[in-house]
Design an enzyme around this catalytic site. Sequence first.
Site, PDB file in Angstrom:
ATOM      1  CB  CYS A  50      -0.924   0.038   1.222  1.00 19.18           C
ATOM      2  SG  CYS A  50      -1.652  -1.555   1.650  1.00 19.18           S
ATOM      3  CB  CYS A  53      -0.667   3.914  -4.169  1.00 18.54           C
ATOM      4  SG  CYS A  53      -0.305   3.000  -5.673  1.00 18.54           S
ATOM      5  CG  HIS A  54      -2.666   4.551  -0.144  1.00 18.85           C
ATOM      6  ND1 HIS A  54      -3.790   5.253  -0.488  1.00 18.85           N
ATOM      7  CD2 HIS A  54      -2.826   3.307  -0.657  1.00 18.85           C
ATOM      8  CE1 HIS A  54      -4.616   4.458  -1.164  1.00 18.85           C
ATOM      9  NE2 HIS A  54      -4.046   3.268  -1.287  1.00 18.85           N
ATOM     10  CG  MET A 104      -6.861  -0.147  -4.634  1.00 17.74           C
ATOM     11  SD  MET A 104      -7.178   0.546  -3.019  1.00 17.74           S
ATOM     12  CE  MET A 104      -7.495  -0.957  -2.101  1.00 17.74           C
ATOM     13  CG  HIS A 340       4.278   8.066 -10.899  1.00 16.36           C
ATOM     14  ND1 HIS A 340       4.313   7.610  -9.611  1.00 16.36           N
ATOM     15  CD2 HIS A 340       4.265   6.965 -11.683  1.00 16.36           C
ATOM     16  CE1 HIS A 340       4.330   6.286  -9.619  1.00 16.36           C
ATOM     17  NE2 HIS A 340       4.299   5.871 -10.857  1.00 16.36           N
ATOM     18  CG  HIS A 382       1.433   5.307 -15.192  1.00 16.30           C
ATOM     19  ND1 HIS A 382       2.380   4.475 -15.770  1.00 16.30           N
ATOM     20  CD2 HIS A 382       1.613   5.208 -13.856  1.00 16.30           C
ATOM     21  CE1 HIS A 382       3.082   3.902 -14.798  1.00 16.30           C
ATOM     22  NE2 HIS A 382       2.640   4.330 -13.626  1.00 16.30           N
TER      23      HIS A 382
HETATM   24 FE1  DHE Z   1       6.332   1.520 -10.957  1.00 17.60          FE
HETATM   25  C1  DHE Z   1       8.596   3.009 -13.082  1.00 17.60           C
HETATM   26  C2  DHE Z   1       6.694   4.075  -8.779  1.00 17.60           C
HETATM   27  C3  DHE Z   1       3.756   0.258  -9.092  1.00 17.60           C
HETATM   28  C4  DHE Z   1       6.289  -1.282 -12.884  1.00 17.60           C
HETATM   29  N1  DHE Z   1       7.411   3.239 -10.947  1.00 17.60           N
HETATM   30  C5  DHE Z   1       8.285   3.682 -11.929  1.00 17.60           C
HETATM   31  C6  DHE Z   1       8.838   4.950 -11.527  1.00 17.60           C
HETATM   32  C7  DHE Z   1       8.310   5.243 -10.306  1.00 17.60           C
HETATM   33  C8  DHE Z   1       7.420   4.164  -9.940  1.00 17.60           C
HETATM   34  C9  DHE Z   1       8.588   6.462  -9.463  1.00 17.60           C
HETATM   35  C10 DHE Z   1       9.827   5.772 -12.340  1.00 17.60           C
HETATM   36  C11 DHE Z   1      11.235   5.300 -12.119  1.00 17.60           C
HETATM   37  C12 DHE Z   1      12.233   6.062 -12.972  1.00 17.60           C
HETATM   38  O1  DHE Z   1      11.998   6.221 -14.179  1.00 17.60           O
HETATM   39  O2  DHE Z   1      13.260   6.502 -12.447  1.00 17.60           O
HETATM   40  N2  DHE Z   1       5.339   2.085  -9.266  1.00 17.60           N
HETATM   41  C13 DHE Z   1       5.670   3.166  -8.530  1.00 17.60           C
HETATM   42  C14 DHE Z   1       4.768   3.282  -7.403  1.00 17.60           C
HETATM   43  O3  DHE Z   1       4.859   4.113  -6.462  1.00 17.60           O
HETATM   44  C15 DHE Z   1       3.689   2.310  -7.595  1.00 17.60           C
HETATM   45  C16 DHE Z   1       2.456   3.058  -8.122  1.00 17.60           C
HETATM   46  C17 DHE Z   1       3.211   1.572  -6.359  1.00 17.60           C
HETATM   47  C18 DHE Z   1       4.246   0.757  -5.631  1.00 17.60           C
HETATM   48  O4  DHE Z   1       3.931   0.257  -4.559  1.00 17.60           O
HETATM   49  O5  DHE Z   1       5.369   0.611  -6.090  1.00 17.60           O
HETATM   50  C19 DHE Z   1       4.289   1.450  -8.706  1.00 17.60           C
HETATM   51  N3  DHE Z   1       5.193  -0.221 -10.983  1.00 17.60           N
HETATM   52  C20 DHE Z   1       4.230  -0.537 -10.127  1.00 17.60           C
HETATM   53  C21 DHE Z   1       3.700  -1.855 -10.380  1.00 17.60           C
HETATM   54  O6  DHE Z   1       2.834  -2.467  -9.702  1.00 17.60           O
HETATM   55  C22 DHE Z   1       4.328  -2.336 -11.636  1.00 17.60           C
HETATM   56  C23 DHE Z   1       3.273  -2.318 -12.731  1.00 17.60           C
HETATM   57  C24 DHE Z   1       4.877  -3.757 -11.576  1.00 17.60           C
HETATM   58  C25 DHE Z   1       6.105  -3.929 -10.726  1.00 17.60           C
HETATM   59  O7  DHE Z   1       7.073  -4.491 -11.229  1.00 17.60           O
HETATM   60  O8  DHE Z   1       6.097  -3.524  -9.581  1.00 17.60           O
HETATM   61  C26 DHE Z   1       5.367  -1.242 -11.863  1.00 17.60           C
HETATM   62  N4  DHE Z   1       7.253   0.977 -12.669  1.00 17.60           N
HETATM   63  C27 DHE Z   1       7.132  -0.247 -13.271  1.00 17.60           C
HETATM   64  C28 DHE Z   1       8.002  -0.295 -14.429  1.00 17.60           C
HETATM   65  C29 DHE Z   1       8.655   0.953 -14.491  1.00 17.60           C
HETATM   66  C30 DHE Z   1       8.170   1.721 -13.371  1.00 17.60           C
HETATM   67  C31 DHE Z   1       8.142  -1.466 -15.383  1.00 17.60           C
HETATM   68  C32 DHE Z   1       9.696   1.404 -15.511  1.00 17.60           C
HETATM   69  C33 DHE Z   1       9.049   1.850 -16.783  1.00 17.60           C
HETATM   70  C34 DHE Z   1      10.060   2.204 -17.830  1.00 17.60           C
HETATM   71  O9  DHE Z   1       9.855   1.799 -18.978  1.00 17.60           O
HETATM   72  O10 DHE Z   1      11.042   2.887 -17.501  1.00 17.60           O
END
Ligand code: DHE
Length: 558
Positions: A50, A53-54, A104, A340, A382
């Site tokens: 959680c 996001c929160h 969510m 983000h 996003h």
């Molecule tokens: Fe991510 C990128 C934060 C959930 C897969 N994610 C990012 C970035 C941030 C972020 C800040 C940018 C990084 C950068 O470029 O320097 N992500 C978060 C969260 O806070 C969030 C919403 C909730 C959490 O608890 O983490 C979250 N993210 C997810 C997932 O559930 C995803 C779909 C699956 C996973 O692997 O956790 C996911 N996030 C990704 C991916 C990227 C990403 C694959 C990179 C994308 C790219 O092409 O650069």
Amino acid sequence: MSKIRSGLSALSLAVGLALAGGSSVLYAEGEPTLSKEDFEKSKNIYFERCAGCHGVLRKGATGKNLEPSYVKKNKDGTEEPAGTLKLGQERLEKIITLGTEGGMVNYDDILSKDEISKMATYIQMQPPVPPEWGMKDQLGSHKLIVPPDQRPKKQMNNINLSNVFSVTLRDSGEVALIDGDTKKIVTIVKAGYAVHISRLSASGRYIYTIGRDGLVSLIDLWMETPQVVATVKSGMDARSVDTSKFKGFEDKYAVVGSYWPPQYTIYEGDTLKPLKIVSTRSMTVDGEYHPEPRVASIVSSPFKPEWVINIKETGLIKLVDYSDIKNLKEVTIESAKFLHDGGWDASKRYFLVAANMSNKVAVVDTKEGKLAALVDTKAKPHPGRGANFVHPKYGPVWATSHLGADVITLIGTDPEKHKDQAWKVVEELKGHGSGSLFVKTHPKSSNLWMDAPLNPEKEIAESVTVYDIKDLSKAPEVLNIAKLAELGTTKGTQRVVHGEYNKAGDEIWFSVWTGKTDPAAIVVMDDKTRKVKTVIKDPKLVTPTGKFNVYNTQHDIY
Ligand code: DHE
């Protein structure tokens, strides 16, 4: 059994008193309690599921504010209690069980009924504040497994390293290195809890990964079998990492952004020894103090010794000059709250970042060191890193999809030759649903792909939209990628997530993201024919999500 109380004062047991902006609101409330063991268990679940996001302090960002006594300010200036105590046990259980239309996911296939019930109680109690994590702690956690002088002087394997994919295996806390030519797994390495992203050093020799638990891992691709050569814990909660890419600084530094504690840390590039920690606690763009401004995306400029560091809750974008880290210079740019993810435009002069809960994209001109524009978009953009291509009518554009809308937004990015379109939404293309996380194209491709893994409808979450960018008036194709993987029935939805091109730009890879104990796959699509080329399946591929092609990530090609 010892019980933990919510931490509310005696007075507030019968009548809750919530103070906000100098005014007070009264409402009736009970006092939720949990046993010490259940509190600890729920605390872990909150962190794992959680907090992203929160927020650790539950002040909200991509997700809603979850403070027990939160008071919502309405547009007309009135206030109303909207905290978790007001929502109450039953409503909270329902939300956690079924998810929301705001993006969510439903937790009934992730948590047990009992866990959901305890989580609903836990979030009505005061959030515990985790400890700080400074230089002493970071140095104490630093492990130099293979020192630089004991590493190979040249590549010791026959792998075509520039076409390797670093694949996040989310729920096993690992990264799989997959040979993009043979589609075989080269190796799988441990990389921290729910490892999030991979980024490359300027030379392409090192992969840096970041775990949600703050663990940074450095993988040396030159070893006979690539392996982790150093690790360090940057904090308790983190999402971003990048490296120094400017000429003369290649492979010299890495930088990691933490969610908790809210800070960024600069490391020695080839050892991960921590060199400098900078706190991001400050005022927001509205001039209010925020105790938890988390570091979201980071990108590295190829033209300057500079990182663009995006601070989520404050809406401040830092241009950090790493040429002299003892006398660190930061330019602070005001944009919009809840920054983000984002990426470069094709020229790599402008950086576009989603302020997702503000429904805006901020554009930074890194040459001038200032904000170029704040672009209004549909709900919750996003982009991942977004997608760049030349629009037949409007010239160069950058694309983002949306968590909260079923469109792909195209923003003009050429202020010189297409001035009228620059930093404007020039077109919105209809996608197959909301709940999208990533769009992708490649300079050699004429396809624009969009996923929708967080859509509540199974068919939509399993599918992708693909447009022909040479003729955007042509109806897009919607392809059910999960069906192509032929995994059979699984407990959870087979969410199709994160398209990533190979180096040549003639294949796009999608992850089929299932439950931890379900079979999963990576579907490799032939970009030209839009037909399946290979399905990579292996019991070791546990919950694959993000994929990072070495060459494309090294050179920011998207
Ligand atoms: Fe991510 C990128 C934060 C959930 C897969 N994610 C990012 C970035 C941030 C972020 C800040 C940018 C990084 C950068 O470029 O320097 N992500 C978060 C969260 O806070 C969030 C919403 C909730 C959490 O608890 O983490 C979250 N993210 C997810 C997932 O559930 C995803 C779909 C699956 C996973 O692997 O956790 C996911 N996030 C990704 C991916 C990227 C990403 C694959 C990179 C994308 C790219 O092409 O650069």
